[in-house]
Design an enzyme around this catalytic site. Sequence first.
Site, PDB file in Angstrom:
ATOM      1  N   CYS A  58     -10.486  -3.801  -4.071  1.00  0.00           N
ATOM      2  CA  CYS A  58      -9.009  -3.803  -4.079  1.00  0.00           C
ATOM      3  C   CYS A  58      -8.415  -4.804  -3.087  1.00  0.00           C
ATOM      4  O   CYS A  58      -7.263  -5.201  -3.248  1.00  0.00           O
ATOM      5  CB  CYS A  58      -8.471  -2.428  -3.722  1.00  0.00           C
ATOM      6  SG  CYS A  58      -9.175  -1.065  -4.618  1.00  0.00           S
TER       7      CYS A  58
HETATM    8  O1  KQY Z   1      -7.444  -0.021  -6.559  1.00  0.00           O
HETATM    9  C1  KQY Z   1      -6.904  -0.999  -6.080  1.00  0.00           C
HETATM   10  N1  KQY Z   1      -7.073  -2.137  -6.701  1.00  0.00           N
HETATM   11  C2  KQY Z   1      -5.902  -0.975  -4.963  1.00  0.00           C
HETATM   12  C3  KQY Z   1      -5.651   0.247  -4.229  1.00  0.00           C
HETATM   13  C4  KQY Z   1      -4.263   0.211  -3.670  1.00  0.00           C
HETATM   14  C5  KQY Z   1      -3.932   1.370  -2.824  1.00  0.00           C
HETATM   15  C6  KQY Z   1      -2.549   1.269  -2.269  1.00  0.00           C
HETATM   16  N2  KQY Z   1      -2.326   2.098  -1.148  1.00  0.00           N
END
Ligand code: KQY
Length: 364
Positions: free
Chosen positions: A356
């Site tokens: 992420c």
């Molecule tokens: O799963 C993702 N690509 C990002 C997670 C984002 C979390 C925001 N607090």
Amino acid sequence: MSKTHNSTPLEDGYRMPAEFEPHRGCWMLWPERGDTWRMGAKPAQAAFARVAEAISAFEPVTVGAGRRQWENARALLPEAIRVVEIASDDAWMRDVGPTFVVNAPGDLRGIDWQFNAWGGLDGGIYFPWAQDSLVAGKVLEIERADRYRAPLVMEGGSFHVDGQGTLITTGECLLNRNRNPHLTQKQIEDNLKTYLNVHKVIWLDKGVVMDETDGHVDNLCCFVKPGEVLLTWTDDTDDPQYDRSRQALEMLSAATDARGRRLAVHKIHQPDPMFIKEYECEGLDASETAKPRRTGDRLAASYVNFYIANGGIVMPLFDDAHDRPALDLLSRLFPDRRVVGVRSREILLGGGNIHCITQQIPTG
Ligand code: KQY
């Protein structure tokens, strides 16, 4: 200035390569918001720095930091890492950065999705998100890459592609009323096909339990190579993740990809359920504009949330008994890459993990 095209990648002959294809480099952002990252984001910054350093052993890394944190980021990151000043509302480059596409000669462009902080005022994670919305355009300027503006509210973590025409996603996220309520599933699918140049969309139902992104697929399942996927798993039938993973397994096993292949599905056992500890909540700034993080809330921990670099895999570790078997499995599934583990609980506390916070630039 990077040009914004009114055409689409499909029309112009651009496609999104798979993450396991060669990269020019990787982009990240620097965490600083005190209502999401405890203790003024210091432990998270140390974890992000470990991830950036691990990836930089394989490919060039650029980190965008806000004006108040640029100097600190520069001091904490190894010299080999380029640190540029970019304002953002948080640090999820996978979701706010561009999705890069390439054409046959290797020219690079980027897709700038519409971003609403994972659901806007209907279950989103914070408000406002105006700076996040500008990140993709700024990255494309720095990379001197042209831009497509896609008419879809979504994030880079909500899909994976195999580079051969197949995309996987979850209905929990992309069909959520808080993303594109005015579009039908077919219209969403058509946009994915047009912008990412894929021919087959495999819809899974739900992502990882308690995932605040509304079930991003990048925490549940990913391609290891064309025709092979890796799925987060638990053998504990009492765990609410069991039904989610079981259902995804059935859907993946029944699916064929864009080339008509049946998918081989590898299971990777999740870490034991993890929960936010009291001292972790105590270190957060009070805020009325960000999602509350409470003691005892379950964290969406998954080993699938790793980054594939040139010749390497950078994977999350949780000080859990499943860490070693997960690392061994990834080493077997990626025999030509060196698997490096990074302790990442501090990233997980913010709601995501290594995949992420990264975004690859493909070589093309
Ligand atoms: O799963 C993702 N690509 C990002 C997670 C984002 C979390 C925001 N607090």
